[in-house]
Design an enzyme around this catalytic site. Structure first.
Site, PDB file in Angstrom:
ATOM      1  N   ASP A 252       0.827  -1.208   0.000  1.00 17.59           N
ATOM      2  CA  ASP A 252       0.000   0.000   0.000  1.00 17.59           C
ATOM      3  C   ASP A 252       0.865   1.263   0.000  1.00 17.59           C
ATOM      4  O   ASP A 252       1.971   1.269   0.539  1.00 17.59           O
ATOM      5  CB  ASP A 252      -0.906  -0.023   1.247  1.00 17.59           C
ATOM      6  CG  ASP A 252      -2.082   0.930   1.112  1.00 17.59           C
ATOM      7  OD1 ASP A 252      -2.330   1.429  -0.003  1.00 17.59           O
ATOM      8  OD2 ASP A 252      -2.751   1.168   2.138  1.00 17.59           O
TER       9      ASP A 252
ATOM     10  N   ASN B 117     -11.036  -2.307  -5.239  1.00 16.75           N
ATOM     11  CA  ASN B 117     -10.277  -1.377  -6.087  1.00 16.75           C
ATOM     12  C   ASN B 117     -10.965  -1.129  -7.440  1.00 16.75           C
ATOM     13  O   ASN B 117     -10.654  -0.150  -8.123  1.00 16.75           O
ATOM     14  CB  ASN B 117      -8.840  -1.868  -6.316  1.00 16.75           C
ATOM     15  CG  ASN B 117      -7.957  -1.771  -5.088  1.00 16.75           C
ATOM     16  OD1 ASN B 117      -7.040  -2.574  -4.889  1.00 16.75           O
ATOM     17  ND2 ASN B 117      -8.213  -0.782  -4.229  1.00 16.75           N
TER      18      ASN B 117
HETATM   19  C1  IPE Z   1      -5.496  -2.664  -0.176  1.00 23.29           C
HETATM   20  O1  IPE Z   1      -5.144  -1.330  -0.303  1.00 23.29           O
HETATM   21  C2  IPE Z   1      -5.459  -3.339  -1.509  1.00 23.29           C
HETATM   22  C3  IPE Z   1      -4.140  -3.447  -2.142  1.00 23.29           C
HETATM   23  C4  IPE Z   1      -3.006  -3.082  -1.623  1.00 23.29           C
HETATM   24  C5  IPE Z   1      -4.144  -4.053  -3.437  1.00 23.29           C
HETATM   25  P1  IPE Z   1      -6.244  -0.174  -0.435  1.00 23.29           P
HETATM   26  O2  IPE Z   1      -5.496   1.096  -0.561  1.00 23.29           O
HETATM   27  O3  IPE Z   1      -7.201  -0.506  -1.510  1.00 23.29           O
HETATM   28  O4  IPE Z   1      -7.001  -0.293   0.963  1.00 23.29           O
HETATM   29  P2  IPE Z   1      -7.868   0.774   1.760  1.00 23.29           P
HETATM   30  O5  IPE Z   1      -8.910   1.284   0.814  1.00 23.29           O
HETATM   31  O6  IPE Z   1      -6.942   1.863   2.188  1.00 23.29           O
HETATM   32  O7  IPE Z   1      -8.418   0.023   2.926  1.00 23.29           O
HETATM   33  C1  IPE Z   2      -1.615   0.328  -3.402  1.00 30.37           C
HETATM   34  O1  IPE Z   2      -1.411   1.698  -3.432  1.00 30.37           O
HETATM   35  C2  IPE Z   2      -1.864  -0.253  -4.779  1.00 30.37           C
HETATM   36  C3  IPE Z   2      -3.264  -0.590  -5.039  1.00 30.37           C
HETATM   37  C4  IPE Z   2      -4.235  -0.589  -4.167  1.00 30.37           C
HETATM   38  C5  IPE Z   2      -3.599  -0.991  -6.393  1.00 30.37           C
HETATM   39  P1  IPE Z   2      -2.612   2.723  -3.393  1.00 30.37           P
HETATM   40  O2  IPE Z   2      -3.030   3.028  -4.793  1.00 30.37           O
HETATM   41  O3  IPE Z   2      -3.700   2.252  -2.502  1.00 30.37           O
HETATM   42  O4  IPE Z   2      -1.912   3.997  -2.756  1.00 30.37           O
HETATM   43  P2  IPE Z   2      -2.478   4.968  -1.644  1.00 30.37           P
HETATM   44  O5  IPE Z   2      -2.959   4.131  -0.517  1.00 30.37           O
HETATM   45  O6  IPE Z   2      -3.583   5.737  -2.296  1.00 30.37           O
HETATM   46  O7  IPE Z   2      -1.322   5.834  -1.267  1.00 30.37           O
HETATM   47 MG    MG Z   3      -4.082   2.441  -0.521  1.00 28.14          MG
END
Ligand code: IPE
Ligand code: IPE
Ligand code: MG
Length: 239
Positions: A16, A64
């Protein structure tokens, strides 16, 4: 003293912080995802070096799909590239690749590439790299419950046959041992619908580092720290 069952076999990671990494630099989120894909390569190699048997990476959750079409499209494009080039490299290194998640939601050309890679690497004996794509743990559990009900209705099993082993066998992670370590980067301390059944006795590690900045040194520090933890599984002390 740690037991043989505590031997570190499986690390699961919630990768993340790609978006925040890019935002901090005034760059589009997609640049963060690209940099994150490079970290995936580094961490896979580092994990292989430690002799780890399973590495499970959360790449895209069922939730997502709710992101903007633009972000979803760019993530799918990145995935296409990764499936074509980088994963081919993993295959050459003898890594076995497996995908967990709801395939019917993914573009058909990507599913085809995923299936080809799984078939091409199925006999590899080095580390298994398991990629959670379009993955949601509640959906996985519901899916298992439905399959078991169908078997029971058909009379193939009795409700009393449903035990932990049979239930686990209905999950996408069939035959993969439960994770010993869960790592989540970026400072968030939640599960976000990841491996809810499988993480029952997993040791959790949270780091403030954003995924694109996560590196081998930090992975090894977490592994060292894991070795000092006592896994009790509900008993008074580890035996
Ligand atoms: C979890 O991260 C999913 C992945 C890393 C693929 P998110 O960024 O989607 O999670 P939330 O929304 O902060 O809980
Ligand atoms: C994790 O990074 C990757 C995916 C969930 C696909 P994020 O896209 O959630 O990045 P933040 O949490 O917005 O920084
Ligand atoms: Mg994230």
């Amino acid at each position: 003293m740690s037991k043989e069952t505590d031997k570190l076999k499986h690390i699961a990671i919630i990768m993340d912080g790609n978006g925040r990494w890019a935002k901090k630099r005034g760059l589009p989120r997609t640049v963060g995802h690209k940099k994150g894909a490079e970290t995936v390569k580094e961490i896979c190699k580092a994990a292989e070096k430690t002799g780890l048997e399973y590495l499970t990476l959360y790449a895209f959750s069922t939730e997502n799909w709710k992101r903007s079409q633009e972000e979803v499209d760019s993530l799918m494009d990145l995935l296409r590239q990764y499936l074509q080039s980088d994963l081919k490299e993993l295959q050459d290194r003898g890594v076995k690749i497996r995908f967990i998640g709801e395939r019917s939601m993914l573009p058909a050309d990507i599913v085809e590439k995923m299936e080809n890679l799984e078939a091409a690497t199925k006999d590899n004996e080095k580390m298994t790299l398991c990629i959670a794509l379009s993955y949601g743990s509640r959906q996985e559990i519901l899916h298992a419950a439905r399959r078991l009900s169908e078997l029971a209705v058909r009379g193939d099993i009795a409700p009393s046959d449903i035990d932990e082993k049979l239930f686990s066998d209905m999950l996408y992670t069939k035959d993969i041992p439960d994770p010993d370590i869960l790592i989540r980067t970026s400072g968030e301390q939640r599960i976000s619908n990841y491996l809810l059944w499988q993480l029952a006795y997993t040791e959790f590690f949270f780091t403030e580092t954003l995924w694109p900045d996560f590196n081998e040194k930090q992975l090894l520090e977490i592994i060292d720290s894991y070795k000092t933890r006592e896994r009790r599984y509900g008993k008074i002390e580890a035996e």
